[in-house]
Design an enzyme around this catalytic site. Structure first.
Site, PDB file in Angstrom:
ATOM      1  CG  ASP A 198      19.580 -60.001  39.079  1.00  0.00           C
ATOM      2  OD1 ASP A 198      19.906 -61.145  39.422  1.00  0.00           O
ATOM      3  OD2 ASP A 198      18.440 -59.534  39.286  1.00  0.00           O
ATOM      4  NE  ARG A 253      15.457 -68.376  41.847  1.00  0.00           N
ATOM      5  CZ  ARG A 253      15.301 -67.545  40.816  1.00  0.00           C
ATOM      6  NH1 ARG A 253      15.480 -67.987  39.586  1.00  0.00           N
ATOM      7  NH2 ARG A 253      14.962 -66.285  40.989  1.00  0.00           N
ATOM      8  CE  LYS A 304      13.374 -61.391  34.385  1.00  0.00           C
ATOM      9  NZ  LYS A 304      13.949 -61.598  35.675  1.00  0.00           N
TER      10      LYS A 304
HETATM   11  N1  EPU Z   1      15.339 -67.164  49.885  1.00  0.00           N
HETATM   12  C1  EPU Z   1      15.006 -68.064  50.857  1.00  0.00           C
HETATM   13  N2  EPU Z   1      13.676 -68.238  51.155  1.00  0.00           N
HETATM   14  C2  EPU Z   1      12.692 -67.541  50.519  1.00  0.00           C
HETATM   15  C3  EPU Z   1      13.047 -66.628  49.518  1.00  0.00           C
HETATM   16  C4  EPU Z   1      14.388 -66.446  49.213  1.00  0.00           C
HETATM   17  O1  EPU Z   1      15.854 -68.711  51.462  1.00  0.00           O
HETATM   18  O2  EPU Z   1      11.523 -67.743  50.843  1.00  0.00           O
HETATM   19  C5  EPU Z   1      16.775 -66.930  49.578  1.00  0.00           C
HETATM   20  C6  EPU Z   1      17.138 -67.287  48.142  1.00  0.00           C
HETATM   21  O3  EPU Z   1      17.447 -68.649  48.016  1.00  0.00           O
HETATM   22  C7  EPU Z   1      18.312 -66.353  47.866  1.00  0.00           C
HETATM   23  C8  EPU Z   1      17.995 -65.113  48.715  1.00  0.00           C
HETATM   24  O4  EPU Z   1      17.029 -65.532  49.673  1.00  0.00           O
HETATM   25  O5  EPU Z   1      19.485 -66.929  48.383  1.00  0.00           O
HETATM   26  C9  EPU Z   1      17.404 -63.945  47.935  1.00  0.00           C
HETATM   27  O6  EPU Z   1      16.318 -64.388  47.147  1.00  0.00           O
HETATM   28  P1  EPU Z   1      15.152 -63.407  46.670  1.00  0.00           P
HETATM   29  O7  EPU Z   1      13.872 -63.928  47.224  1.00  0.00           O
HETATM   30  O8  EPU Z   1      15.539 -62.006  46.970  1.00  0.00           O
HETATM   31  O9  EPU Z   1      15.166 -63.653  45.108  1.00  0.00           O
HETATM   32  P2  EPU Z   1      13.924 -63.813  44.140  1.00  0.00           P
HETATM   33  O10 EPU Z   1      12.813 -62.925  44.578  1.00  0.00           O
HETATM   34  O11 EPU Z   1      13.603 -65.251  43.918  1.00  0.00           O
HETATM   35  C10 EPU Z   1      14.556 -61.845  42.568  1.00  0.00           C
HETATM   36  C11 EPU Z   1      14.803 -61.693  41.111  1.00  0.00           C
HETATM   37  C12 EPU Z   1      16.166 -62.276  40.746  1.00  0.00           C
HETATM   38  C13 EPU Z   1      17.243 -61.608  41.587  1.00  0.00           C
HETATM   39  C14 EPU Z   1      16.908 -61.726  43.077  1.00  0.00           C
HETATM   40  C15 EPU Z   1      17.883 -60.985  43.973  1.00  0.00           C
HETATM   41  C16 EPU Z   1      12.562 -61.872  40.229  1.00  0.00           C
HETATM   42  C17 EPU Z   1      11.565 -62.676  39.515  1.00  0.00           C
HETATM   43  N3  EPU Z   1      13.755 -62.405  40.377  1.00  0.00           N
HETATM   44  O12 EPU Z   1      14.540 -63.257  42.810  1.00  0.00           O
HETATM   45  O13 EPU Z   1      16.355 -61.921  39.395  1.00  0.00           O
HETATM   46  O14 EPU Z   1      18.489 -62.232  41.344  1.00  0.00           O
HETATM   47  O15 EPU Z   1      15.584 -61.196  43.312  1.00  0.00           O
HETATM   48  O16 EPU Z   1      17.922 -59.636  43.646  1.00  0.00           O
HETATM   49  O17 EPU Z   1      12.288 -60.744  40.631  1.00  0.00           O
HETATM   50  C18 EPU Z   1      17.263 -62.057  37.252  1.00  0.00           C
HETATM   51  O18 EPU Z   1      16.559 -61.081  36.951  1.00  0.00           O
HETATM   52  O19 EPU Z   1      18.181 -62.505  36.512  1.00  0.00           O
HETATM   53  C19 EPU Z   1      17.037 -62.727  38.532  1.00  0.00           C
HETATM   54  C20 EPU Z   1      17.493 -63.938  38.809  1.00  0.00           C
END
Ligand code: EPU
Length: 419
Positions: free
Chosen positions: A306, A122, A22
């Site tokens: 996850d 987020r 996904k």
């Molecule tokens: N963060 C920041 N600033 C940013 C981006 C992230 O502070 O600009 C923080 C977030 O708040 C979090 C950490 O960094 O504490 C990691 O966030 P990340 O950016 O890695 O997460 P994401 O890209 O928003 C993706 C997946 C999530 C998964 C996370 C971690 C997608 C759409 N979502 O989220 O997937 O938990 O990476 O592996 O790819 C799921 O599939 O159930 C899901 C939530």
């Protein structure tokens, strides 16, 4: 409203085939906007997040054809607008990838503020920092994000925190930029490598994906005319591995890359489960009550957040007391309230949860608060005595294709009913 009805307990037994990832698919679909041509994508999971992505791409001018249940061709030759539909883009998280892709392709994009699972704050500051360093102007106001650029020029970008989304998004924006971009402290998840492999197959020049330093040499154009197959979903595979352990079952999980599952495999062995690793399939079984374990979630290759709710179900019935420290998301313990309704003894506070292992769970009506919480509740329903009703299925349908059908084939008494 639909709900799942599960009657347990069942020892799951048999084979299951894993779909494409996904979190790779929902980045690769917007990445097609960088291509001035046609591409074919195979092993696409047929889930609601993918269907929304397709609707958004179509609204921007892409022509999308489903060849079969898991194969798409996408023609992005004519992208006619930079205004993505606000209602659709604010429905899910990955709409932020439209920003990197459309900055690259059209130097302009407007999207709704990304939605998605409620896991606590987020922020997207690291995405914005990357775009601005490449030369874009980004304005976030009134629930919208507008990004524009005269041109994008490659530069060095250090990520203050390890972020999957920011790493992919900045990579997308850099593919057609002038010169070379480096991303330091990059995330290393398998789907980051997959997005880079997809873009390289279409004509990009990206090196180092999967390490903490990614180098993108800007190219003039991506022409496409190629076929790409999405990597198997390690979280779906992990969900079934944990279902085998929780249910004292025996499951052969096919179409997975076991290398991506090493942190989970190690924990399953520590908890007394048995694992037969065949490289592209994995058999997991468990003949006795799982033992206690302590978990800390971390970016890849650490234990994935996850899979945290799903392993939480195993710990809830483990022999002894266990702890989980959640280091990525603030609100990922909402599922513990639901497990407690089923007889679990879990105390969650802030980033930590304490699990006092109980002998068994008992069926109850429960609510899925997010995608992985929903998967965890299904496992809980399968191992619980009596009937479990699971509500809020929209979350589950965002990320798992035919989940109840797959569990039914493994012997679960599970059905979807409308109220
Ligand atoms: N963060 C920041 N600033 C940013 C981006 C992230 O502070 O600009 C923080 C977030 O708040 C979090 C950490 O960094 O504490 C990691 O966030 P990340 O950016 O890695 O997460 P994401 O890209 O928003 C993706 C997946 C999530 C998964 C996370 C971690 C997608 C759409 N979502 O989220 O997937 O938990 O990476 O592996 O790819 C799921 O599939 O159930 C899901 C939530």
């Amino acid at each position: 409203m639909e709900k799942l009805l599960i009657k347990g307990p069942t020892n799951l037994k048999g084979e299951v085939t894993i779909n494409g990832a996904k979190n790779a698919a929902i980045a690769i679909l917007p990445a097609t906007l960088l291509i001035n041509g046609i591409c074919t994508i195979e092993n696409v999971p047929n889930i609601s997040d993918v269907k929304i992505s397709c609707k958004i791409l179509s609204a921007l001018g892409a022509k999308i054809t489903w060849i079969d249940n898991n194969t798409l061709t996408i023609d992005t030759t004519n992208i006619t607008t930079s205004n993505a539909p606000l209602d659709l883009t604010s429905k899910f998280r990955a709409s932020y990838y439209l920003i990197g892709s459309m900055l690259g392709r059209k130097k302009s994009i407007q999207v709704g503020m990304p939605g998605g699972c409620n896991l606590g704050p987020r922020p997207i500051d690291q995405h914005i920092k990357g775009f601005e360093l490449l030369g874009a102007k980004v304005d976030v106001s009134q629930g919208k994000i507008k990004a524009t650029a005269d041109k994008l020029v490659g530069t060095s970008i250090y990520m203050d925190i390890v972020s999957v989304g920011a790493t992919i998004n900045v990579m997308l924006a850099s593919v057609l930029a002038e010169g070379t971009t480096t991303i330091d402290n990059a995330a290393k998840e398998p789907h980051i490598v997959d997005v880079a492999n997809f873009l390289n197959t279409m004509g990009a020049d990206i090196r180092g994906a999967g390490t903490d330093m990614i180098k993108i040499n800007g190219v003039k154009e991506l022409r496409g005319n190629a076929t790409y197959s999405i990597v198997p979903d390690q979280i779906e595979a992990g969900t079934f591995m944990l279902a085998a352990v929780a249910s004292h079952g025996d499951i052969l999980i096919k179409n997975c890359i076991t290398k991506h599952l090493e942190s989970l495999t190690a924990k399953i062995i520590e908890m007394g489960g048995k694992v037969e690793d065949n490289g592209d399939s994995i058999r997991v079984w468990c003949n006795s009550r799982p033992s206690k374990a302590n978990i800390k979630t971390l970016p890849y290759p650490g234990f994935p957040t996850d899979l945290q709710p799903q392993i939480g179900v195993v710990l809830s019935i483990a022999n002894g007391n266990s702890t989980i420290n959640e280091s990525i998301w603030e609100s990922r313990f909402q599922y513990t309230n639901e497990l407690n309704k089923m007889g679990a003894k879990i105390t969650a506070q802030g980033k930590n949860a304490f699990f006092e292992g109980v002998d068994k769970l008992v069926g109850a009506p429960v609510y899925s608060s997010d995608l992985r919480a929903g998967a965890a509740l299904i496992i809980a329903g399968i191992i619980a005595e009596g009937q479990t009703e699971i509500y809020n299925l929209d979350h589950i349908d965002r990320g798992y294709e035919k989940i109840e059908e797959k569990f039914r084939k493994l012997g679960a008494d599970i059905k979807r009913v409308s109220e």
